[in-house]
Enzyme design. Structure first.
Site, PDB file in Angstrom:
ATOM      1  N   HIS A  37      45.553 -23.882  -8.053  1.00 54.69           N
ATOM      2  CA  HIS A  37      45.230 -22.480  -8.328  1.00 54.69           C
ATOM      3  C   HIS A  37      46.469 -21.734  -8.846  1.00 54.69           C
ATOM      4  O   HIS A  37      46.373 -20.902  -9.741  1.00 54.69           O
ATOM      5  CB  HIS A  37      44.737 -21.785  -7.056  1.00 54.69           C
ATOM      6  CG  HIS A  37      43.522 -22.412  -6.441  1.00 54.69           C
ATOM      7  ND1 HIS A  37      43.579 -23.179  -5.308  1.00 54.69           N
ATOM      8  CD2 HIS A  37      42.218 -22.386  -6.800  1.00 54.69           C
ATOM      9  CE1 HIS A  37      42.367 -23.590  -4.982  1.00 54.69           C
ATOM     10  NE2 HIS A  37      41.509 -23.134  -5.879  1.00 54.69           N
ATOM     11  N   SER A 187      43.695 -30.569  -4.176  1.00 57.66           N
ATOM     12  CA  SER A 187      42.351 -30.082  -3.871  1.00 57.66           C
ATOM     13  C   SER A 187      42.327 -29.515  -2.468  1.00 57.66           C
ATOM     14  O   SER A 187      43.032 -30.010  -1.579  1.00 57.66           O
ATOM     15  CB  SER A 187      41.348 -31.242  -3.969  1.00 57.66           C
ATOM     16  OG  SER A 187      40.130 -30.880  -3.351  1.00 57.66           O
ATOM     17  N   ARG A 189      40.139 -29.991  -0.514  1.00 57.38           N
ATOM     18  CA  ARG A 189      39.532 -31.017   0.335  1.00 57.38           C
ATOM     19  C   ARG A 189      40.556 -32.045   0.833  1.00 57.38           C
ATOM     20  O   ARG A 189      40.270 -32.785   1.774  1.00 57.38           O
ATOM     21  CB  ARG A 189      38.412 -31.737  -0.412  1.00 57.38           C
ATOM     22  CG  ARG A 189      37.258 -30.806  -0.738  1.00 57.38           C
ATOM     23  CD  ARG A 189      36.177 -31.497  -1.505  1.00 57.38           C
ATOM     24  NE  ARG A 189      35.173 -30.548  -1.962  1.00 57.38           N
ATOM     25  CZ  ARG A 189      34.175 -30.090  -1.246  1.00 57.38           C
ATOM     26  NH1 ARG A 189      34.032 -30.495  -0.003  1.00 57.38           N
ATOM     27  NH2 ARG A 189      33.321 -29.225  -1.728  1.00 57.38           N
TER      28      ARG A 189
HETATM   29  P1  AMP Z   1      37.985 -23.861  -6.455  1.00 58.39           P
HETATM   30  O1  AMP Z   1      38.697 -22.832  -5.623  1.00 58.39           O
HETATM   31  O2  AMP Z   1      38.044 -25.236  -5.889  1.00 58.39           O
HETATM   32  O3  AMP Z   1      36.597 -23.414  -6.875  1.00 58.39           O
HETATM   33  O4  AMP Z   1      38.825 -23.958  -7.787  1.00 58.39           O
HETATM   34  C1  AMP Z   1      39.119 -22.790  -8.536  1.00 58.39           C
HETATM   35  C2  AMP Z   1      39.709 -23.210  -9.846  1.00 58.39           C
HETATM   36  O5  AMP Z   1      40.903 -23.954  -9.619  1.00 58.39           O
HETATM   37  C3  AMP Z   1      38.770 -24.119 -10.656  1.00 58.39           C
HETATM   38  O6  AMP Z   1      38.829 -23.730 -12.023  1.00 58.39           O
HETATM   39  C4  AMP Z   1      39.371 -25.478 -10.439  1.00 58.39           C
HETATM   40  O7  AMP Z   1      39.108 -26.380 -11.490  1.00 58.39           O
HETATM   41  C5  AMP Z   1      40.852 -25.148 -10.374  1.00 58.39           C
HETATM   42  N1  AMP Z   1      41.596 -26.222  -9.713  1.00 58.39           N
HETATM   43  C6  AMP Z   1      41.318 -26.799  -8.511  1.00 58.39           C
HETATM   44  N2  AMP Z   1      42.185 -27.806  -8.259  1.00 58.39           N
HETATM   45  C7  AMP Z   1      43.000 -27.883  -9.333  1.00 58.39           C
HETATM   46  C8  AMP Z   1      44.098 -28.724  -9.686  1.00 58.39           C
HETATM   47  N3  AMP Z   1      44.512 -29.701  -8.880  1.00 58.39           N
HETATM   48  N4  AMP Z   1      44.721 -28.513 -10.867  1.00 58.39           N
HETATM   49  C9  AMP Z   1      44.300 -27.518 -11.699  1.00 58.39           C
HETATM   50  N5  AMP Z   1      43.271 -26.690 -11.415  1.00 58.39           N
HETATM   51  C10 AMP Z   1      42.631 -26.860 -10.260  1.00 58.39           C
END
Ligand code: AMP
Length: 286
Positions: A37, A187, A189
């Protein structure tokens, strides 16, 4: 940095910035912010005038209630990261501000790609993703929105939705996947993985890099690359392969021959978490 809860105040703030001639960089997230993020916040900071972040765990994209209940949440830490990265505006709404009673929202159709891969593993997932992203775009107004390549199928579907609906006024920017030193994609997760699983979780990236190396050395048969990836993940004791595939970047549909820009994608289940990853496949070295 301004924190808003209701949709109207968030929209007023982005409208005021646009009225003043500023461009808006919008970073939609589900919180539990990490280095992935952070990279989106930095891209928005360098490419646009005002950075707006949304933090909302969208129940509509979780088909498993336990998965939703387990999803990590830490708003104080999230706000600290937004502040540290120079965000101007954070929208952290309660459910009823995103899904107001009595308001008919657009339900963009993910189409056939929405039933493949992540959509096959998680029925209804992409309908839920597009529902919330469309609503977030509607509230945020015209902007440049930053998404991670980590979620390549999501990025494909969100970009296609924005292109099909120019009235939204949203341009999508894809940002490179941020990784741990052993290659594991960052991630929210990953925190669920106990040490042994965490160690073996690098198999996704190993599988992808092996496929990329074969492509660089001239392998043009996509099924051969799929077999390489399946073998690598299959040889990892705690991983169960969900899918390995090679898709056309332009359509996200599987291909047989690498004669177009292509991406390798994988998903694997570990006892404590299901992980996904992907990589753009290079052209064969001349
Ligand atoms: P999320 O909070 O998991 O819904 O992710 C929010 C945004 O962060 C989404 O556009 C994801 O693709 C991006 N994102 C999550 N993990 C990564 C990562 N390791 N590298 C780049 N972007 C990420």
């Amino acid at each position: 940095m301004e924190l808003t809860r209701d949709a109207a105040s968030f929209r007023e703030a982005t409208d005021a910035a646009r009225d003043g001639g500023a461009s808006i960089g919008f970073v939609p997230t589900m919180g539990a912010l990490h280095e992935g993020h952070r990279s989106l916040l930095r891209a928005a900071r360098t490419q646009t005038d005002r950075v707006a972040v949304s933090i909302f765990v969208n129940p509509m994209q979780f088909e498993d209630p336990d998965d939703l209940a387990r999803y990590p949440r830490d708003e104080a830490a999230d706000l600290a990261m937004c502040e540290a990265e120079g965000a101007d505006l954070v929208w952290a709404p309660p459910l009823e501000e995103v899904y107001p009673l009595g308001v008919e929202l657009a339900h963009p159709d993910p189409g056939e790609v929405g039933d493949l891969y992540e959509g096959a593993a998680r029925p209804g997932h992409f309908a839920g993703v597009l529902l919330v992203v469309h609503r977030l775009f509607d509230v945020a107004g015209p902007c440049t929105a930053f998404f991670g390549e980590k979620d390549a199928q999501q990025l494909f579907l969100v970009r296609r939705m924005a292109e099909r609906e120019p009235a939204l006024g949203v341009t999508i920017v894809g940002c490179p996947t941020q990784r741990e030193p052993d290659g594991l994609a960052r991630s929210s997760r990953n925190t669920a993985l106990p040490p042994e699983e965490r160690e073996q979780a690098a198999c996704l990236f190993l599988a992808l890099t092996e496929a990329a190396e074969r492509a660089r050395s001239g392998e043009r048969n996509a099924n051969a690359l799929v077999a390489v990836m399946a073998r690598e993940i299959g040889a990892t004791p705690l991983a169960r392969l969900d899918y390995a595939a090679v898709v056309d970047e332009a359509t996200f549909e599987p291909i047989g021959v690498l004669d177009v820009p292509a991406r390798a994608i994988v998903a694997a289940r570990f006892p404590s978490a299901r992980l996904i990853d992907n990589i753009a496949l290079p052209k064969a070295a001349a």
